[in-house]
Write a protein that holds these residues in place. Structure first.
Motif, PDB file in Angstrom:
ATOM      1  N   PRO A 256       0.822  -1.213   0.000  1.00  0.00           N
ATOM      2  CA  PRO A 256       0.000   0.000   0.000  1.00  0.00           C
ATOM      3  C   PRO A 256       0.858   1.267   0.000  1.00  0.00           C
ATOM      4  CG  PRO A 256      -0.379  -1.301   1.992  1.00  0.00           C
ATOM      5  CD  PRO A 256       0.653  -2.031   1.196  1.00  0.00           C
ATOM      6  N   LEU A 257       0.318   2.328  -0.546  1.00  0.00           N
ATOM      7  CA  LEU A 257       1.058   3.601  -0.596  1.00  0.00           C
ATOM      8  C   LEU A 257       1.623   3.946   0.776  1.00  0.00           C
ATOM      9  CD1 LEU A 257      -1.193   5.970  -2.760  1.00  0.00           C
ATOM     10  CD2 LEU A 257       0.698   4.513  -3.482  1.00  0.00           C
ATOM     11  N   ILE A 258       0.824   3.712   1.819  1.00  0.00           N
ATOM     12  CA  ILE A 258       1.257   4.140   3.155  1.00  0.00           C
ATOM     13  C   ILE A 258       2.515   3.392   3.596  1.00  0.00           C
ATOM     14  CG2 ILE A 258      -0.206   2.526   4.472  1.00  0.00           C
ATOM     15  CD1 ILE A 258       0.489   6.193   5.330  1.00  0.00           C
ATOM     16  N   GLN A 259       2.678   2.142   3.125  1.00  0.00           N
ATOM     17  CA  GLN A 259       3.871   1.377   3.522  1.00  0.00           C
ATOM     18  C   GLN A 259       5.141   2.004   2.960  1.00  0.00           C
ATOM     19  OE1 GLN A 259       3.700  -1.474   5.671  1.00  0.00           O
ATOM     20  NE2 GLN A 259       5.833  -0.849   5.838  1.00  0.00           N
ATOM     21  N   TYR A 260       5.062   2.527   1.725  1.00  0.00           N
ATOM     22  CA  TYR A 260       6.228   3.199   1.149  1.00  0.00           C
ATOM     23  C   TYR A 260       6.609   4.413   2.005  1.00  0.00           C
ATOM     24  CZ  TYR A 260       5.606   0.395  -3.106  1.00  0.00           C
ATOM     25  OH  TYR A 260       5.496  -0.650  -3.992  1.00  0.00           O
TER      26      TYR A 260
ATOM     27  N   PRO B 149       1.453  10.633   1.793  1.00  0.00           N
ATOM     28  CA  PRO B 149       1.724   9.300   1.242  1.00  0.00           C
ATOM     29  C   PRO B 149       1.382   9.172  -0.243  1.00  0.00           C
ATOM     30  CG  PRO B 149       0.342   9.180   3.209  1.00  0.00           C
ATOM     31  CD  PRO B 149       0.444  10.622   2.856  1.00  0.00           C
ATOM     32  N   ASP B 150       0.572  10.088  -0.783  1.00  0.00           N
ATOM     33  CA  ASP B 150       0.277   9.931  -2.219  1.00  0.00           C
ATOM     34  C   ASP B 150       1.398  10.478  -3.093  1.00  0.00           C
ATOM     35  OD1 ASP B 150      -0.555  12.387  -1.378  1.00  0.00           O
ATOM     36  OD2 ASP B 150      -2.625  12.199  -2.096  1.00  0.00           O
ATOM     37  N   ASP B 151       2.383  11.144  -2.515  1.00  0.00           N
ATOM     38  CA  ASP B 151       3.612  11.423  -3.250  1.00  0.00           C
ATOM     39  C   ASP B 151       4.580  10.289  -2.939  1.00  0.00           C
ATOM     40  OD1 ASP B 151       3.131  13.720  -4.672  1.00  0.00           O
ATOM     41  OD2 ASP B 151       3.822  15.071  -3.099  1.00  0.00           O
ATOM     42  N   VAL B 152       4.805   9.435  -3.916  1.00  0.00           N
ATOM     43  CA  VAL B 152       5.730   8.308  -3.706  1.00  0.00           C
ATOM     44  C   VAL B 152       7.028   8.649  -4.432  1.00  0.00           C
ATOM     45  CG1 VAL B 152       6.106   5.848  -4.132  1.00  0.00           C
ATOM     46  CG2 VAL B 152       3.831   6.677  -3.507  1.00  0.00           C
ATOM     47  N   ILE B 153       8.146   8.496  -3.733  1.00  0.00           N
ATOM     48  CA  ILE B 153       9.433   8.921  -4.314  1.00  0.00           C
ATOM     49  C   ILE B 153      10.384   7.735  -4.382  1.00  0.00           C
ATOM     50  CG2 ILE B 153      11.386  10.509  -4.075  1.00  0.00           C
ATOM     51  CD1 ILE B 153       9.374  12.292  -2.431  1.00  0.00           C
ATOM     52  N   ALA B 154      10.771   7.404  -5.612  1.00  0.00           N
ATOM     53  CA  ALA B 154      11.764   6.341  -5.797  1.00  0.00           C
ATOM     54  C   ALA B 154      13.133   7.011  -5.759  1.00  0.00           C
ATOM     55  CB  ALA B 154      11.545   5.649  -7.137  1.00  0.00           C
ATOM     56  N   ALA B 155      13.983   6.587  -4.838  1.00  0.00           N
ATOM     57  CA  ALA B 155      15.286   7.241  -4.704  1.00  0.00           C
ATOM     58  C   ALA B 155      16.278   6.266  -4.101  1.00  0.00           C
ATOM     59  CB  ALA B 155      15.175   8.465  -3.791  1.00  0.00           C
ATOM     60  N   GLU B 156      17.539   6.409  -4.494  1.00  0.00           N
ATOM     61  CA  GLU B 156      18.563   5.529  -3.927  1.00  0.00           C
ATOM     62  C   GLU B 156      18.634   5.757  -2.415  1.00  0.00           C
ATOM     63  OE1 GLU B 156      23.003   5.242  -5.279  1.00  0.00           O
ATOM     64  OE2 GLU B 156      21.573   5.011  -6.951  1.00  0.00           O
TER      65      GLU B 156
ATOM     66  N   VAL C 112       6.648  22.736  -4.737  1.00  0.00           N
ATOM     67  CA  VAL C 112       6.701  22.028  -3.452  1.00  0.00           C
ATOM     68  C   VAL C 112       5.981  20.697  -3.610  1.00  0.00           C
ATOM     69  CG1 VAL C 112       5.978  22.124  -1.030  1.00  0.00           C
ATOM     70  CG2 VAL C 112       6.641  24.233  -2.224  1.00  0.00           C
ATOM     71  N   ILE C 113       6.614  19.622  -3.151  1.00  0.00           N
ATOM     72  CA  ILE C 113       5.898  18.340  -3.127  1.00  0.00           C
ATOM     73  C   ILE C 113       5.811  17.836  -1.679  1.00  0.00           C
ATOM     74  CG2 ILE C 113       6.500  17.784  -5.525  1.00  0.00           C
ATOM     75  CD1 ILE C 113       8.188  15.585  -3.399  1.00  0.00           C
ATOM     76  N   GLY C 114       5.197  16.668  -1.504  1.00  0.00           N
ATOM     77  CA  GLY C 114       4.725  16.296  -0.172  1.00  0.00           C
ATOM     78  C   GLY C 114       5.702  15.785   0.862  1.00  0.00           C
ATOM     79  N   ARG C 115       6.806  16.481   1.064  1.00  0.00           N
ATOM     80  CA  ARG C 115       7.725  16.171   2.170  1.00  0.00           C
ATOM     81  C   ARG C 115       8.160  17.492   2.786  1.00  0.00           C
ATOM     82  NH1 ARG C 115       6.063  12.167   0.543  1.00  0.00           N
ATOM     83  NH2 ARG C 115       7.037  10.191   0.060  1.00  0.00           N
ATOM     84  N   TYR C 116       8.050  17.584   4.092  1.00  0.00           N
ATOM     85  CA  TYR C 116       8.373  18.838   4.790  1.00  0.00           C
ATOM     86  C   TYR C 116       9.080  18.520   6.106  1.00  0.00           C
ATOM     87  CZ  TYR C 116       4.128  20.142   2.101  1.00  0.00           C
ATOM     88  OH  TYR C 116       3.170  20.328   1.136  1.00  0.00           O
ATOM     89  N   ILE C 117       9.980  19.415   6.520  1.00  0.00           N
ATOM     90  CA  ILE C 117      10.462  19.398   7.906  1.00  0.00           C
ATOM     91  C   ILE C 117      10.138  20.787   8.453  1.00  0.00           C
ATOM     92  CG2 ILE C 117      12.466  19.255   9.440  1.00  0.00           C
ATOM     93  CD1 ILE C 117      13.727  17.322   7.426  1.00  0.00           C
TER      94      ILE C 117
ATOM     95  N   GLY D 195      -1.699  10.551  -6.220  1.00  0.00           N
ATOM     96  CA  GLY D 195      -3.032  11.094  -5.961  1.00  0.00           C
ATOM     97  C   GLY D 195      -3.786  11.301  -7.266  1.00  0.00           C
ATOM     98  N   SER D 196      -3.069  11.154  -8.400  1.00  0.00           N
ATOM     99  CA  SER D 196      -3.718  11.291  -9.708  1.00  0.00           C
ATOM    100  C   SER D 196      -3.660   9.941 -10.418  1.00  0.00           C
ATOM    101  CB  SER D 196      -3.017  12.361 -10.559  1.00  0.00           C
ATOM    102  OG  SER D 196      -1.833  11.811 -11.117  1.00  0.00           O
ATOM    103  N   LYS D 197      -4.641   9.708 -11.281  1.00  0.00           N
ATOM    104  CA  LYS D 197      -4.701   8.399 -11.945  1.00  0.00           C
ATOM    105  C   LYS D 197      -3.466   8.171 -12.817  1.00  0.00           C
ATOM    106  CE  LYS D 197      -9.427   8.906 -12.989  1.00  0.00           C
ATOM    107  NZ  LYS D 197     -10.321   9.274 -11.983  1.00  0.00           N
ATOM    108  N   ALA D 198      -3.084   9.208 -13.608  1.00  0.00           N
ATOM    109  CA  ALA D 198      -1.943   9.026 -14.510  1.00  0.00           C
ATOM    110  C   ALA D 198      -0.666   8.749 -13.705  1.00  0.00           C
ATOM    111  CB  ALA D 198      -1.758  10.260 -15.386  1.00  0.00           C
ATOM    112  N   GLY D 199      -0.478   9.491 -12.604  1.00  0.00           N
ATOM    113  CA  GLY D 199       0.719   9.303 -11.775  1.00  0.00           C
ATOM    114  C   GLY D 199       0.732   7.924 -11.146  1.00  0.00           C
ATOM    115  N   PHE D 200      -0.428   7.468 -10.725  1.00  0.00           N
ATOM    116  CA  PHE D 200      -0.523   6.143 -10.093  1.00  0.00           C
ATOM    117  C   PHE D 200      -0.142   5.051 -11.089  1.00  0.00           C
ATOM    118  CE2 PHE D 200      -2.298   2.425  -8.176  1.00  0.00           C
ATOM    119  CZ  PHE D 200      -2.190   2.658  -6.813  1.00  0.00           C
TER     120      PHE D 200
END
Ligand code: UTP
Length: 297
Positions: A38-42, A134-141, A205-210, A259-264
């Motif tokens: 699930p998205l939340i697990q990422y 969680p709907d912004d999923v980021i693939a990163a090393e 801005v995307i969905g990660r903040y400190i 959060g968008s169909k195309a992105g998903f």
């Protein structure tokens, strides 16, 4: 510079998820799966890698499947304690959370992301905290939040993840106005939520903040912003004048707007291809599909 450690993360998951109706009538968006997670697990895995110890969910009606997901599953565990099932048991156990590490607060009305974060104020207290959508999923090393925590240790203050977007896409994001570009870190002197025209830069801005707890004080005033919602970016932007310490961080990685169909769908393809056990069969299928598409044109 000495900064307080970031050990708490807020996951605002109280939105209505209307772009995924009818699925989101009964399934929280954050439970929808990329391949088999699930998205939340990422998001949780990314938070753990960054040293987060307390996970605060801002939920709403209809999100009980999300709360259940974090309970241990003793029947399943018992059923998998058999020879040959060890790998599945490992997968299951890797999702278990320490007792007391997760807290839930309710947002009674979807008044906006800023309001959702404000709902968690008593659990956050007086320390810096992360916010992860969680709907912004980021693939990163190196996981994105970990990159940010390392950058934050140099800057302190408030930091938002930023990504370059073409001008015609800027109106879908909060956009940074840049005072000083230091490479991966930029000093910010303005933030505009969903600019209709003339975005101040190409950094969205995307969905990660400190964030510092002062942002929660700014949210106390509950000012409506773009779209009639209480916007988190507005409360962060107030810190530009108050503390002068707002930074954008150009993370290294690929962000998917799940959060968008195309992105998903794009994320599903990317994460499917990244799985060694699926790669060959899946890429062969995609290849054949594309050939058929081309032939039909
Ligand atoms: P979105 O803008 O994607 O809204 O929220 P949404 O309701 O989830 O989805 P759509 O647009 O109707 O399809 C961004 C993040 O902020 C949270 C959402 O759960 C999502 O993680 N959010 C938004 C809240 O928690 N509360 C709100 O009032 C608004």
């Amino acid at each position: 510079m000495t900064t307080n450690k970031v050990t708490k993360a807020v996951f605002p998951v109280a939105g209505l998820g209307t772009r995924f109706l009818p699925a989101t009538k009964s399934i929280p968006k954050e439970i929808m799966t990329l391949v088999d997670r699930p998205l939340i697990q990422y998001a949780i895995d990314e938070a753990r890698a960054a040293g987060i110890k307390e996970f605060i969910f801002v939920t709403s009606r209809g999100k009980s499947a999300l709360e259940d997901y974090f309970d241990n599953a003793p029947e399943l565990e018992a059923a998998l304690k058999k020879p040959g099932k060890e790998h599945l048991l490992d997968v299951l156990e890797s999702t278990n959370m320490e007792s007391g590490a997760i807290a839930y607060v309710r947002q009674h009305k979807a008044l906006g992301l800023g309001h959702a974060v404000w709902c968690a104020r008593r659990l956050i207290g007086d320390e810096p905290f992360a916010v992860m959508l969680p709907d912004d999923v980021i693939a990163a090393e190196k996981p994105c939040l970990q990159q940010m925590v390392e950058a934050y240790e140099q800057t302190g203050g408030n930091m938002v993840a930023a990504m370059e977007v073409p001008p015609e896409k800027a109106s879908a994001y909060g956009v940074l106005s840049v005072a000083e570009d230091m490479g991966s870190i930029v000093k910010v002197n303005g933030m505009v939520e969903k600019p209709k025209e003339n975005p101040p830069s190409n950094l969205a801005v995307i969905g990660r903040y400190i964030l510092t707890p002062q942002v929660l004080n700014n949210l106390n005033r509950k000012k409506e912003g773009a779209g009639g919602e209480i916007q988190l970016t507005d409360a962060i932007a107030e810190e530009i004048d108050d503390s002068g310490k707002v930074y954008g961080f150009r993370f290294r990685g690929q962000r998917y707007d799940c959060g968008s169909k195309a992105g998903f769908l794009q994320a599903t393809v990317a994460f499917g291809l990244a799985r060694p056990e699926l790669r060959e069969e899946f890429s062969g299928y995609l290849h054949d599909m594309m050939a058929l598409e081309k032939a039909a044109q």
